[in-house]
Design an enzyme around this catalytic site. Structure first.
Site, mmCIF file in Angstrom:
data_model
loop_
_atom_site.group_PDB
_atom_site.id
_atom_site.type_symbol
_atom_site.label_atom_id
_atom_site.label_comp_id
_atom_site.label_asym_id
_atom_site.label_seq_id
_atom_site.Cartn_x
_atom_site.Cartn_y
_atom_site.Cartn_z
ATOM 1 N N ASN A 6 92.353 -26.958 36.220
ATOM 2 C CA ASN A 6 91.890 -28.138 36.956
ATOM 3 C C ASN A 6 90.394 -28.322 36.700
ATOM 4 O O ASN A 6 89.573 -27.603 37.267
ATOM 5 C CB ASN A 6 92.176 -27.943 38.452
ATOM 6 C CG ASN A 6 91.636 -29.076 39.285
ATOM 7 O OD1 ASN A 6 91.253 -30.128 38.763
ATOM 8 N ND2 ASN A 6 91.604 -28.880 40.596
ATOM 9 N N HIS A 81 95.699 -31.522 46.936
ATOM 10 C CA HIS A 81 94.637 -30.555 46.660
ATOM 11 C C HIS A 81 93.675 -30.491 47.843
ATOM 12 O O HIS A 81 93.394 -31.499 48.487
ATOM 13 C CB HIS A 81 93.878 -30.955 45.382
ATOM 14 C CG HIS A 81 92.948 -29.869 44.936
ATOM 15 N ND1 HIS A 81 91.701 -29.711 45.487
ATOM 16 C CD2 HIS A 81 93.106 -28.869 44.035
ATOM 17 C CE1 HIS A 81 91.133 -28.649 44.919
ATOM 18 N NE2 HIS A 81 91.965 -28.130 44.038
ATOM 19 N N GLU A 153 96.912 -22.501 47.550
ATOM 20 C CA GLU A 153 95.469 -22.320 47.406
ATOM 21 C C GLU A 153 94.829 -22.234 48.791
ATOM 22 O O GLU A 153 94.610 -23.269 49.439
ATOM 23 C CB GLU A 153 94.850 -23.511 46.666
ATOM 24 C CG GLU A 153 95.408 -23.716 45.273
ATOM 25 C CD GLU A 153 94.474 -24.555 44.402
ATOM 26 O OE1 GLU A 153 94.074 -24.048 43.362
ATOM 27 O OE2 GLU A 153 94.144 -25.686 44.789
HETATM 28 P P1 PGA Z 1 88.668 -22.622 41.933
HETATM 29 O O1 PGA Z 1 89.491 -23.929 42.278
HETATM 30 O O2 PGA Z 1 89.421 -21.868 40.894
HETATM 31 O O3 PGA Z 1 87.329 -23.127 41.465
HETATM 32 O O4 PGA Z 1 88.537 -21.844 43.214
HETATM 33 C C1 PGA Z 1 90.885 -23.923 42.286
HETATM 34 C C2 PGA Z 1 91.343 -25.311 42.578
HETATM 35 O O5 PGA Z 1 90.625 -26.023 43.296
HETATM 36 O O6 PGA Z 1 92.410 -25.741 42.112
#
Ligand code: PGA
Length: 238
Positions: A6, A81, A153
């Site tokens: 992402n 997200h 997440e």
């Molecule tokens: P990060 O983000 O790996 O920078 O923690 C993950 C995401 O937001 O999908």
């Protein structure tokens, strides 16, 4: 293992062009900003939009519809997200509308769920995840569920874009993965795939890879550096 990068709101056109060359044949699903989707798609990459509108085509300046994404032959979209939920204050109702638009247009969905730090501290993680799941999965057919992958997440584990945040322990991730999978199996009779996301990087990938209950990773900040992303991808194939 499914690896999704992402890129969030990062990289100029020049940077994207050199990034793209290095990513070739990696099998990584890449989520660039809207203006770059077609660059990747035309070259045959697996591409995921970072967002879609909750509306169909019409007078919605600045929005991008699911059918426009589909017309580029983009296969995937991220919905729910944590940055959409928390920075842009998207409600669960808006998220459900986006899921519907994506399904109507035959897109595959990476549906992101996760608890905030406060919710975790109040031992509400499972309750929060259950609400986020049930709200979307109620009323879906098996064919529609087949189009969804969960991205777990924890909001508190997502990096600020500069510094990685704390990540859950492998035991915590495993417990939540199993909880999500069992909940969806029990309630909807469907075996779902779950990706872990939140500060996955080159330093912790070997450890996180030991968790056997997940099906891949959703990588944000660390994916800005294509060499790092490729190394992470390689470690997941060993
Ligand atoms: P990060 O983000 O790996 O920078 O923690 C993950 C995401 O937001 O999908």
């Amino acid at each position: 293992m499914i690896i999704v990068g992402n890129l969030k709101m990062n990289l100029s056109l020049d940077e994207i062009i050199s990034y793209q060359k290095k990513l070739i044949n990696s099998g990584i699903i890449i989520c660039p900003s809207f203006p770059y989707l077609n660059l990747f798609k035309q070259e045959g990459y697996d591409v995921c939009a970072q967002n879609i509108s909750e509306y169909n085509n019409g007078p919605y300046t600045g929005e991008v519809s699911a059918s426009q994404i589909k017309s580029l032959n983009v296969n995937y979209v991220l919905i729910g997200h944590s940055e959409r939920r928390h920075v842009f204050k998207e409600s669960q109702e808006t998220i459900n509308n986006k899921i519907q638009r994506a399904l109507e247009n035959d897109l595959q969905i990476v549906y992101c769920i996760g608890e905030t730090y406060e919710e975790k501290e109040q031992s509400k993680t499972k309750e929060v995840l259950e609400n986020q799941i049930v709200s979307v999965f109620n009323n879906l057919t098996i064919e529609q569920m087949n189009r969804i992958i969960i991205g777990y997440e924890p909001v508190w584990a997502i990096s600020d874009g500069v510094h990685p945040a704390e990540t859950p322990t492998n035991q915590e991730i495993n417990e939540i993965n199993l909880y999500i999978k069992e909940l969806i199996k029990k309630s909807f009779n469907f075996s779902i795939k779950v990706l872990y996301g939140g500060s996955v990087n080159l330093n912790n990938i070997e450890e996180l890879y030991q968790v056997k209950s997940h099906d891949g990773f959703l990588i944000g900040g660390a994916s800005k550096n294509v060499d790092d992303l490729l190394k992470i991808n390689d470690k997941c194939k060993q």
